[in-house]
Scaffold this active site. Structure first.
Site, PDB file in Angstrom:
ATOM      1  N   ARG A   6       1.119  -1.120   0.254  1.00  0.00           N
ATOM      2  CA  ARG A   6       0.169  -0.237  -0.133  1.00  0.00           C
ATOM      3  C   ARG A   6       1.061   1.640  -0.443  1.00  0.00           C
ATOM      4  O   ARG A   6       0.327   2.593  -0.213  1.00  0.00           O
ATOM      5  CB  ARG A   6      -1.013  -0.561   1.067  1.00  0.00           C
ATOM      6  N   ILE A  32      -7.298   7.219  -1.541  1.00  0.00           N
ATOM      7  CA  ILE A  32      -7.336   6.319  -1.070  1.00  0.00           C
ATOM      8  C   ILE A  32      -8.026   6.033   0.495  1.00  0.00           C
ATOM      9  O   ILE A  32      -8.464   6.131   1.117  1.00  0.00           O
ATOM     10  CB  ILE A  32      -6.346   5.791  -1.196  1.00  0.00           C
ATOM     11  N   SER A  33      -9.414   4.666   0.353  1.00  0.00           N
ATOM     12  CA  SER A  33     -10.172   4.239   0.558  1.00  0.00           C
ATOM     13  C   SER A  33      -9.122   3.243   2.576  1.00  0.00           C
ATOM     14  O   SER A  33      -8.500   3.074   2.201  1.00  0.00           O
ATOM     15  CB  SER A  33     -10.766   3.010  -0.063  1.00  0.00           C
ATOM     16  N   GLN A  34      -9.852   3.199   3.320  1.00  0.00           N
ATOM     17  CA  GLN A  34      -9.036   2.893   4.375  1.00  0.00           C
ATOM     18  C   GLN A  34      -9.325   1.207   4.048  1.00  0.00           C
ATOM     19  O   GLN A  34      -9.685   0.483   3.801  1.00  0.00           O
ATOM     20  CB  GLN A  34     -10.395   3.243   5.239  1.00  0.00           C
TER      21      GLN A  34
END
Ligand code: SAH
Length: 188
Positions: A6, A32-34
């Site tokens: 990530r 950017i999503s959790q």
């Protein structure tokens, strides 16, 4: 998710926070999503088994597409901001994620070319007031669509839509979430 680095999907200045369970800015007012949400939405898409292909609306950093590409044979992803497309494409190339097909286009229209015409799984990583018609149409019978529904800034509900073999859809409300909004049109 363990396989996908990530930290390569965020700016270098953010890399030290890449493994926190939190959303992070990726520029252009997007995030950017959790990781928890990435996992949860991925799990919902696969509840009936692993699909042959998946369409994602909102490539963003490319992280969700990358995670999907480790599970699903073919990933199709669309992003309306051209700069984000370019950066994501470079990441996919660098990581040799060759089963991700990326297009710069408005996801309100789904995947903009005739083939494939239908997807057994569709995920939107931006919120919409209503479920876009094109996404419902491009969902294959037996398929699953996961999308946050609600106004920008408001509480949104993550919906899981299933389509039966007769083409009838059923909406299941999953949990409250907060996503950036789907916007129409494309941006350079
Ligand atoms: N899945 C992404 C999350 C990005 S945030 C990730 O893992 O990083 C949502 C993204 O949806 C933003 O990049 C935004 O530009 C994009 N988006 C918003 N409206 C869109 C539309 N109509 N078509 C395609 N992408 C859209």
């Amino acid at each position: 998710m363990d396989e996908v680095p990530r930290h390569l999907f965020v700016d270098e200045a953010m890399a030290h926070r890449a493994y926190d369970d939190t959303a992070l800015p990726i520029g252009h007012g997007q995030t950017i999503s959790q990781p928890y949400i990435v996992a949860r939405m991925t799990e919902m898409l696969m509840a009936e088994g692993v699909p042959d292909s998946v369409l994602e609306v909102g490539t963003g950093s490319g992280y969700q597409a990358a995670v999907l590409s480790r599970l699903v044979p073919q990933v199709y992803t669309v992003e309306r901001i051209k700069t984000l497309c370019k950066v994501a494409q470079d990441r996919f190339r660098g990581l040799q994620y060759t089963n991700i097909n990326l297009r710069h286009s408005d996801g309100y229209g789904g995947w903009p070319i005739a083939s494939p015409a239908e997807f057994p799984a569709i995920i939107s990583t931006a919120a919409s007031l209503d479920i876009p018609q094109a996404l419902l149409e491009q969902l294959a019978p037996g398929g699953t669509l996961v999308i946050p529904v609600g106004a920008d800034g408001d509480d949104q509900i993550l919906q899981c839509v299933t389509k039966d073999s007769a083409g009838n859809t059923q909406v299941h409300n999953m949990e409250m979430v907060r996503f950036v909004p789907l916007r129409s049109g494309v941006q350079a």
